[in-house]
Design an enzyme around this catalytic site. Structure first.
Site, mmCIF file in Angstrom:
data_model
loop_
_atom_site.group_PDB
_atom_site.id
_atom_site.type_symbol
_atom_site.label_atom_id
_atom_site.label_comp_id
_atom_site.label_asym_id
_atom_site.label_seq_id
_atom_site.Cartn_x
_atom_site.Cartn_y
_atom_site.Cartn_z
ATOM 1 N N ASP A 286 -0.642 -6.393 1.437
ATOM 2 C CA ASP A 286 -0.457 -5.668 0.177
ATOM 3 C C ASP A 286 1.019 -5.779 -0.211
ATOM 4 O O ASP A 286 1.851 -6.178 0.601
ATOM 5 C CB ASP A 286 -0.843 -4.188 0.374
ATOM 6 C CG ASP A 286 -0.627 -3.367 -0.900
ATOM 7 O OD1 ASP A 286 -0.895 -3.883 -1.999
ATOM 8 O OD2 ASP A 286 -0.164 -2.210 -0.802
ATOM 9 N N SER A 287 1.307 -5.368 -1.431
ATOM 10 C CA SER A 287 2.705 -5.336 -1.858
ATOM 11 C C SER A 287 3.492 -4.266 -1.098
ATOM 12 O O SER A 287 4.716 -4.306 -1.089
ATOM 13 C CB SER A 287 2.764 -5.042 -3.355
ATOM 14 O OG SER A 287 2.069 -3.841 -3.634
ATOM 15 N N TYR B 63 4.396 -4.990 -7.264
ATOM 16 C CA TYR B 63 3.935 -6.235 -7.887
ATOM 17 C C TYR B 63 3.419 -5.962 -9.305
ATOM 18 O O TYR B 63 3.314 -6.864 -10.115
ATOM 19 C CB TYR B 63 2.775 -6.844 -7.091
ATOM 20 C CG TYR B 63 3.142 -7.543 -5.802
ATOM 21 C CD1 TYR B 63 4.444 -7.508 -5.283
ATOM 22 C CD2 TYR B 63 2.175 -8.258 -5.095
ATOM 23 C CE1 TYR B 63 4.746 -8.163 -4.086
ATOM 24 C CE2 TYR B 63 2.474 -8.922 -3.918
ATOM 25 C CZ TYR B 63 3.754 -8.875 -3.410
ATOM 26 O OH TYR B 63 4.056 -9.518 -2.236
ATOM 27 N N CYS C 226 -4.585 -5.846 -2.218
ATOM 28 C CA CYS C 226 -3.710 -5.477 -3.335
ATOM 29 C C CYS C 226 -4.452 -5.912 -4.597
ATOM 30 O O CYS C 226 -4.834 -7.089 -4.714
ATOM 31 C CB CYS C 226 -2.386 -6.214 -3.208
ATOM 32 S SG CYS C 226 -1.294 -6.028 -4.629
ATOM 33 N N ASN C 227 -4.667 -4.981 -5.491
ATOM 34 C CA ASN C 227 -5.413 -5.326 -6.711
ATOM 35 C C ASN C 227 -4.633 -6.286 -7.598
ATOM 36 O O ASN C 227 -5.209 -7.164 -8.223
ATOM 37 C CB ASN C 227 -5.714 -4.063 -7.511
ATOM 38 C CG ASN C 227 -6.829 -3.271 -6.897
ATOM 39 O OD1 ASN C 227 -7.966 -3.393 -7.298
ATOM 40 N ND2 ASN C 227 -6.525 -2.461 -5.901
ATOM 41 N N GLU D 246 4.104 6.843 -3.327
ATOM 42 C CA GLU D 246 5.152 6.386 -2.395
ATOM 43 C C GLU D 246 6.148 7.515 -2.091
ATOM 44 O O GLU D 246 6.776 7.524 -1.045
ATOM 45 C CB GLU D 246 5.885 5.182 -2.975
ATOM 46 C CG GLU D 246 4.965 4.013 -3.229
ATOM 47 C CD GLU D 246 5.208 2.818 -2.315
ATOM 48 O OE1 GLU D 246 6.321 2.686 -1.811
ATOM 49 O OE2 GLU D 246 4.252 2.038 -2.125
ATOM 50 N N CYS E 110 -6.389 0.066 -7.790
ATOM 51 C CA CYS E 110 -5.054 -0.120 -7.210
ATOM 52 C C CYS E 110 -5.135 0.507 -5.829
ATOM 53 O O CYS E 110 -5.709 1.595 -5.681
ATOM 54 C CB CYS E 110 -4.005 0.602 -8.053
ATOM 55 S SG CYS E 110 -2.379 0.648 -7.279
ATOM 56 N N THR E 111 -4.586 -0.164 -4.841
ATOM 57 C CA THR E 111 -4.800 0.324 -3.472
ATOM 58 C C THR E 111 -4.084 1.648 -3.184
ATOM 59 O O THR E 111 -4.394 2.307 -2.199
ATOM 60 C CB THR E 111 -4.363 -0.743 -2.446
ATOM 61 O OG1 THR E 111 -3.111 -1.286 -2.839
ATOM 62 C CG2 THR E 111 -5.386 -1.839 -2.347
ATOM 63 N N HIS E 112 -3.144 2.035 -4.034
ATOM 64 C CA HIS E 112 -2.521 3.345 -3.846
ATOM 65 C C HIS E 112 -3.421 4.489 -4.346
ATOM 66 O O HIS E 112 -3.289 5.615 -3.901
ATOM 67 C CB HIS E 112 -1.211 3.451 -4.636
ATOM 68 C CG HIS E 112 -0.056 2.739 -4.017
ATOM 69 N ND1 HIS E 112 -0.009 1.372 -3.866
ATOM 70 C CD2 HIS E 112 1.116 3.211 -3.516
ATOM 71 C CE1 HIS E 112 1.139 1.041 -3.311
ATOM 72 N NE2 HIS E 112 1.838 2.135 -3.093
HETATM 73 N N1 DGL Z 1 -0.785 -2.526 -4.251
HETATM 74 C C1 DGL Z 1 -0.684 -2.686 -5.680
HETATM 75 C C2 DGL Z 1 -2.074 -2.824 -6.284
HETATM 76 O O1 DGL Z 1 -3.076 -2.562 -5.642
HETATM 77 C C3 DGL Z 1 0.019 -1.512 -6.318
HETATM 78 C C4 DGL Z 1 1.491 -1.425 -6.059
HETATM 79 C C5 DGL Z 1 2.286 -2.480 -6.770
HETATM 80 O O2 DGL Z 1 2.480 -2.397 -8.012
HETATM 81 O O3 DGL Z 1 2.722 -3.382 -6.085
HETATM 82 O O4 DGL Z 1 -2.180 -3.229 -7.404
#
Ligand code: DGL
Length: 268
Positions: free
Chosen positions: A12-13, A44, A75-76, A155, A187-189
């Site tokens: 993931d990012s 990202y 990561c989406n 975060e 989004c994974t968050h």
């Molecule tokens: N992990 C990213 C996603 O699932 C979100 C965080 C980012 O913007 O990098 O899209």
């Protein structure tokens, strides 16, 4: 070592992909996992496709060198912008988070149903969810909404602060009266804000957590390919980041109750 005993790579990012790692661990405890969080370059969600493709390929190469048997792009944003480009260079099967999330949402949406997709600005701009949903079912109506402030709130560990409620209402209140059937946490968050989002949307709206759907899809794919780890003991997890390992480790514990042990650093 048998191929089935090799680890699954997950990246993931940053730390959001840990929601997927946790779901994978709960569903397939015997699997060994190697996780990479690109903490030096997160987020990202505000970056260009070419940047996300190039970061994702670097990370994938790092994980291939760890002799993984399967790669989950947790990561989406990377799944929306870089999945094909990762598959082009991958010696192992690659699973993104979009297709599993779409499958889960379609199970919940009635004929002609309305689906709201939430995600980063880059994910929403790519329209990857709309394309995947409508390719599978032309009857569904899809709206996408970028919620960029959700990531820094998570975060910061502020998921249950009043500010998180204000932000969620600002983004989502307008959709309450629009007869939405399912909302995809794209989004994974966002699974870390699931309860809050569910509260804002009201009880009628079903919330789709793509972390769970992705873990289920991974198990199915590994089983189809005869790659499930046959072991009976708990597989170990290794964690790597591109910066600030202590912060990653402490947030993993605080937000997800995960003990990472020592976190390795790989800079690109
Ligand atoms: N992990 C990213 C996603 O699932 C979100 C965080 C980012 O913007 O990098 O899209």
């Amino acid at each position: 070592m048998l191929k089935s005993e090799r680890p699954i790579g997950i990246f993931d990012s940053g730390l959001g992909g840990l929601t997927v790692l946790k779901a994978v661990r709960a569903l397939m405890p015997a699997e060994r996992l190697v996780y990479f969080g690109d903490t030096a370059r997160v987020p990202y969600g505000a970056k260009s496709k070419s940047a996300v493709v190039s970061f994702s390929r670097e990370i994938a190469d790092f994980l291939f060198a760890k002799k993984i048997k399967f790669l989950i792009v947790a990561c989406n944003t990377a799944s929306s912008l870089a999945l094909e480009e990762i598959r082009e260079i991958s010696p192992v099967p690659v699973l993104g988070v979009i297709t599993p999330g779409v499958g889960a949402a379609l199970e919940l949406a009635p004929r002609g149903g309305k689906i709201l997709v939430t995600g980063t600005a880059a994910t929403v701009a790519s329209r990857a969810y709309t394309r995947a949903l409508q390719a599978a079912r032309r009857d569904v109506r899809v709206t996408e909404k970028a919620c960029p402030l959700f990531v820094p709130l998570v975060e910061e560990g502020w998921c249950s602060k009043p500010l998180a409620g204000l932000v969620a209402r600002e983004y989502l209140a307008a959709f309450r009266g629009r007869k939405i059937d399912a909302l995809i946490l794209g989004c994974t968050h966002y699974p870390l804000l699931k309860k809050l989002i569910a509260r804002v949307m009201g009880p009628r709206v079903k919330i789709v957590d793509s972390a769970l759907a992705t873990a289920r899809a991974a198990r199915l794919e590994l089983s189809r390919r005869g790659l499930l780890n046959p072991g009976r003991s708990r597989g170990e997890c290794e964690f790597y980041v591109s910066d600030a390992p202590e912060r990653f480790s402490s947030l993993a514990r605080k937000l997800l109750g995960l003990k990472t042990g020592e976190v390795g650093v790989k800079r690109f």
